[in-house]
Motif scaffolding. Structure first.
Motif, PDB file in Angstrom:
ATOM      1  N   THR A  66      56.750  41.102  41.043  1.00 35.93           N
ATOM      2  CA  THR A  66      55.639  41.764  40.671  1.00 35.93           C
ATOM      3  C   THR A  66      55.877  42.944  39.971  1.00 35.93           C
ATOM      4  OG1 THR A  66      54.454  40.848  42.682  1.00 35.93           O
ATOM      5  CG2 THR A  66      53.216  42.582  41.487  1.00 35.93           C
ATOM      6  N   VAL A  67      55.407  43.150  38.657  1.00 32.75           N
ATOM      7  CA  VAL A  67      55.187  44.436  37.783  1.00 32.75           C
ATOM      8  C   VAL A  67      54.162  45.099  37.907  1.00 32.75           C
ATOM      9  CG1 VAL A  67      55.676  45.171  35.538  1.00 32.75           C
ATOM     10  CG2 VAL A  67      56.858  43.146  36.167  1.00 32.75           C
ATOM     11  N   ALA A  68      54.295  46.139  38.011  1.00 34.21           N
ATOM     12  CA  ALA A  68      53.155  47.327  38.041  1.00 34.21           C
ATOM     13  C   ALA A  68      52.318  46.969  36.889  1.00 34.21           C
ATOM     14  CB  ALA A  68      53.388  48.540  37.828  1.00 34.21           C
ATOM     15  N   PRO A  69      50.646  46.698  37.255  1.00 36.50           N
ATOM     16  CA  PRO A  69      49.912  46.172  36.105  1.00 36.50           C
ATOM     17  C   PRO A  69      49.729  47.314  35.014  1.00 36.50           C
ATOM     18  CG  PRO A  69      48.819  46.223  38.342  1.00 36.50           C
ATOM     19  CD  PRO A  69      50.355  46.633  38.290  1.00 36.50           C
ATOM     20  N   SER A  70      49.987  46.670  33.712  1.00 36.26           N
ATOM     21  CA  SER A  70      49.742  47.475  32.639  1.00 36.26           C
ATOM     22  C   SER A  70      49.486  46.476  31.509  1.00 36.26           C
ATOM     23  CB  SER A  70      51.139  48.122  32.361  1.00 36.26           C
ATOM     24  OG  SER A  70      51.102  48.843  31.173  1.00 36.26           O
ATOM     25  N   ALA A  71      48.117  46.195  31.244  1.00 37.34           N
ATOM     26  CA  ALA A  71      47.757  45.311  30.282  1.00 37.34           C
ATOM     27  C   ALA A  71      48.097  45.746  28.743  1.00 37.34           C
ATOM     28  CB  ALA A  71      46.254  45.120  30.471  1.00 37.34           C
ATOM     29  N   PRO A  72      48.651  44.757  28.166  1.00 34.79           N
ATOM     30  CA  PRO A  72      48.977  45.148  26.786  1.00 34.79           C
ATOM     31  C   PRO A  72      47.826  44.644  26.147  1.00 34.79           C
ATOM     32  CG  PRO A  72      49.875  42.943  27.539  1.00 34.79           C
ATOM     33  CD  PRO A  72      49.326  43.428  28.715  1.00 34.79           C
ATOM     34  N   ALA A  73      47.791  45.113  24.790  1.00 35.82           N
ATOM     35  CA  ALA A  73      46.762  44.858  24.087  1.00 35.82           C
ATOM     36  C   ALA A  73      46.385  43.320  23.762  1.00 35.82           C
ATOM     37  CB  ALA A  73      47.030  45.239  22.408  1.00 35.82           C
ATOM     38  N   ILE A  74      44.799  42.906  23.670  1.00 31.30           N
ATOM     39  CA  ILE A  74      44.675  41.583  23.864  1.00 31.30           C
ATOM     40  C   ILE A  74      44.672  41.232  22.353  1.00 31.30           C
ATOM     41  CG2 ILE A  74      42.730  39.997  24.461  1.00 31.30           C
ATOM     42  CD1 ILE A  74      42.306  41.637  26.813  1.00 31.30           C
ATOM     43  N   LEU A  75      45.085  40.071  21.783  1.00 30.04           N
ATOM     44  CA  LEU A  75      45.103  39.687  20.731  1.00 30.04           C
ATOM     45  C   LEU A  75      44.160  38.554  20.343  1.00 30.04           C
ATOM     46  CD1 LEU A  75      49.108  39.992  19.724  1.00 30.04           C
ATOM     47  CD2 LEU A  75      47.202  41.749  19.472  1.00 30.04           C
ATOM     48  N   PHE A 152      31.923  16.094  30.662  1.00 31.38           N
ATOM     49  CA  PHE A 152      33.092  17.049  31.345  1.00 31.38           C
ATOM     50  C   PHE A 152      32.652  18.132  31.487  1.00 31.38           C
ATOM     51  CE2 PHE A 152      35.262  13.706  28.844  1.00 31.38           C
ATOM     52  CZ  PHE A 152      35.927  13.202  29.634  1.00 31.38           C
ATOM     53  N   VAL A 153      32.779  18.816  32.760  1.00 32.42           N
ATOM     54  CA  VAL A 153      32.452  20.270  33.231  1.00 32.42           C
ATOM     55  C   VAL A 153      33.540  21.218  33.381  1.00 32.42           C
ATOM     56  CG1 VAL A 153      30.796  21.493  34.686  1.00 32.42           C
ATOM     57  CG2 VAL A 153      30.386  18.879  34.245  1.00 32.42           C
ATOM     58  N   VAL A 154      33.463  22.365  32.507  1.00 33.66           N
ATOM     59  CA  VAL A 154      34.712  23.335  32.736  1.00 33.66           C
ATOM     60  C   VAL A 154      34.031  24.481  33.336  1.00 33.66           C
ATOM     61  CG1 VAL A 154      36.442  24.575  31.715  1.00 33.66           C
ATOM     62  CG2 VAL A 154      35.941  22.407  31.130  1.00 33.66           C
ATOM     63  N   GLN A 155      34.411  25.039  34.292  1.00 33.57           N
ATOM     64  CA  GLN A 155      34.092  26.377  34.874  1.00 33.57           C
ATOM     65  C   GLN A 155      35.400  27.289  34.943  1.00 33.57           C
ATOM     66  OE1 GLN A 155      31.029  25.962  38.280  1.00 33.57           O
ATOM     67  NE2 GLN A 155      32.282  24.005  38.359  1.00 33.57           N
ATOM     68  N   GLY A 156      35.193  28.301  34.265  1.00 34.03           N
ATOM     69  CA  GLY A 156      36.502  29.356  34.406  1.00 34.03           C
ATOM     70  C   GLY A 156      36.118  30.772  34.356  1.00 34.03           C
ATOM     71  N   LEU A 157      37.013  31.497  34.631  1.00 39.16           N
ATOM     72  CA  LEU A 157      36.923  33.046  34.867  1.00 39.16           C
ATOM     73  C   LEU A 157      38.036  33.621  33.994  1.00 39.16           C
ATOM     74  CD1 LEU A 157      36.904  33.362  38.703  1.00 39.16           C
ATOM     75  CD2 LEU A 157      34.802  33.423  37.072  1.00 39.16           C
ATOM     76  N   TRP A 158      37.983  34.784  33.724  1.00 40.34           N
ATOM     77  CA  TRP A 158      38.886  35.709  32.891  1.00 40.34           C
ATOM     78  C   TRP A 158      39.654  36.752  33.361  1.00 40.34           C
ATOM     79  CZ3 TRP A 158      38.983  33.233  28.153  1.00 40.34           C
ATOM     80  CH2 TRP A 158      37.891  32.481  27.632  1.00 40.34           C
ATOM     81  N   PHE A 159      41.023  36.743  33.457  1.00 41.77           N
ATOM     82  CA  PHE A 159      41.811  37.610  34.197  1.00 41.77           C
ATOM     83  C   PHE A 159      42.824  38.338  33.219  1.00 41.77           C
ATOM     84  CE2 PHE A 159      45.519  38.822  36.713  1.00 41.77           C
ATOM     85  CZ  PHE A 159      44.828  39.860  37.493  1.00 41.77           C
ATOM     86  N   ARG A 160      42.853  39.746  33.486  1.00 44.40           N
ATOM     87  CA  ARG A 160      44.188  40.426  32.870  1.00 44.40           C
ATOM     88  C   ARG A 160      44.283  41.468  33.749  1.00 44.40           C
ATOM     89  NH1 ARG A 160      47.027  39.420  28.509  1.00 44.40           N
ATOM     90  NH2 ARG A 160      46.978  41.496  27.624  1.00 44.40           N
ATOM     91  N   ALA A 161      45.713  41.657  34.104  1.00 45.51           N
ATOM     92  CA  ALA A 161      46.095  42.644  34.878  1.00 45.51           C
ATOM     93  C   ALA A 161      46.073  43.904  34.469  1.00 45.51           C
ATOM     94  CB  ALA A 161      47.640  42.453  35.448  1.00 45.51           C
ATOM     95  N   GLY A 162      45.686  44.906  35.153  1.00 48.24           N
ATOM     96  CA  GLY A 162      45.557  46.333  34.578  1.00 48.24           C
ATOM     97  C   GLY A 162      43.850  46.583  34.075  1.00 48.24           C
ATOM     98  N   LYS A 163      43.809  47.466  33.098  1.00 51.01           N
ATOM     99  CA  LYS A 163      42.396  47.571  32.561  1.00 51.01           C
ATOM    100  C   LYS A 163      42.020  46.798  31.653  1.00 51.01           C
ATOM    101  CE  LYS A 163      42.733  52.512  33.574  1.00 51.01           C
ATOM    102  NZ  LYS A 163      42.740  54.077  32.671  1.00 51.01           N
ATOM    103  N   ALA A 164      40.879  46.343  31.871  1.00 51.83           N
ATOM    104  CA  ALA A 164      40.388  45.161  30.695  1.00 51.83           C
ATOM    105  C   ALA A 164      38.795  45.061  31.108  1.00 51.83           C
ATOM    106  CB  ALA A 164      41.201  43.867  31.011  1.00 51.83           C
TER     107      ALA A 164
END
Length: 347
Positions: A66-75, A152-164
């Motif tokens: 596990t690396v300390a959370p540090s979210a890079p830029a989202i492209l 077809f049914v898709v349910q989803g969440l969005w996750f990024r480590a750190g600030k997002a």
């Protein structure tokens, strides 16, 4: 002493796993470099549980640190797709594609009419799709039964480590329509294979088509929550098209022997890829080669996976055992490939 026990040679440094009992009080063991050697039973000693645990920790499935959370830029914020990849001219496999820079915890299921009225839901798969990753479902969908395909049914969440930024959950229903489905053939992202796809999060994307284009509900082949009706005449016309009229399937016939060693797949080096990344590459290459072998009418194909810890071989055999188009599979000719190859005979 049983098959699978960890053992050590008394008069040498080698250690390995018992793979087979041989005549004459001999035992075949698989050592760390993947070779199997015969050894007298009297020359072997069992490895203690503590040492065996240390051996297991060398597996490629060892958890990532596990690396300390540090979210890079989202492209890339958009790019969740359902894709249908032709296996042959009769069937398709279903894939969920995450071509974004977000992790995507999801569930995927089917809705169909229940016998007593109403709607019946069937769960297909759940999990977490890493950025730029895909998941293939187990079921095959027949071209001839296109009109009977479920919603077809898709349910989803969005996750990024750190600030997002917090994003709303994604809930989408997709009902394939013949009028638009067969017009969306393209190269599917992540897979880089030819297939039919629909983007599920397109409503949040920035429009790239001119304002005079067709409405978005047509461009996305039915990604709205409300299912649309398939037109039988469109399906019939598509199925009756001659091969010269249709775009056709671009199938790359694989070699009869596919080497899955990382040095063969990445001749210029692995770079910064983790063991998990390398395993994903090997499994994706295996899946693509097998599907192309089936689609191009090959009778058999051999995969060289090596011995090592046995994790890759185990996963390949697990997938082959569930594949409806595999007649049987077996260890390939040992004189030619050693102990690290599997020959697959296709139906």
């Amino acid at each position: 002493m049983n098959i699978g026990d960890k053992v050590r040679l008394l008069r040498a440094k080698e250690q390995g796993v018992v793979s087979r009992f041989l005549p004459g009080n001999m035992i075949e063991i698989e050592i760390e470099d993947g070779f199997r050697i015969p050894v007298m039973r009297s020359e072997l000693v069992l490895v203690s549980p503590l040492e065996a645990d240390r051996l297991l920790k060398t597996s490629i499935y060892e958890p990532q640190k596990t690396v300390a959370p540090s979210a890079p830029a989202i492209l890339s914020n958009q790019g969740i797709y359902l894709a249908f990849i032709p296996v042959n001219d009769r069937e398709y496999t279903l894939h969920l594609i995450n071509n974004t820079d977000w992790e995507f915890p999801y569930t995927l299921g089917e809705e169909s009419a229940a016998s007593g009225g109403g709607v019946q839901y069937r769960g297909l798969q759940s999990g977490v799709l890493k950025p730029k990753a895909q998941q293939k479902m187990n079921d095959l969908y027949a071209h001839a039964k296109f009109e009977e395909w479920p919603t077809f049914v898709v349910q989803g969440l969005w996750f990024r480590a750190g600030k997002a930024s917090l994003r709303a959950p994604l809930v989408k229903r997709f009902k394939a329509r013949a009028a638009t489905f067969f017009k969306n053939k393209t190269t599917v992202p992540v897979l880089n294979q030819s297939g039919f796809q629909t983007q599920l999060d397109v409503e949040a994307a920035t429009p790239t088509e001119p304002s005079s284009a067709a409405p978005s509900s047509n461009r996305t082949a039915g990604t709205h929550s409300r299912p649309t009706t398939i037109r039988p005449e469109d399906l019939k016309a598509e199925m009756l098209k001659s091969k010269s009229e249709s775009a056709g399937l671009s199938i790359e016939r694989p070699s009869s022997v596919v080497d899955l060693h990382t040095e063969a797949l990445l001749p210029n080096g692995t770079g910064k890829r983790t063991p998990a990344d390398l395993l994903t590459l090997q499994l994706d290459t295996f899946d693509k080669s097998l599907e192309n072998a089936i689609a191009s009418g090959m009778h058999d194909i051999t995969f060289i996976h090596g011995v090592g810890s046995g994790a890759l071989r185990t996963e390949l055999h697990k997938r082959l055992g569930k594949h409806p188009n595999v007649k049987f599979f077996e260890d390939a000719q040992k004189q030619k490939f050693g102990y690290g190859a599997t020959k697959v005979t296709i139906k």
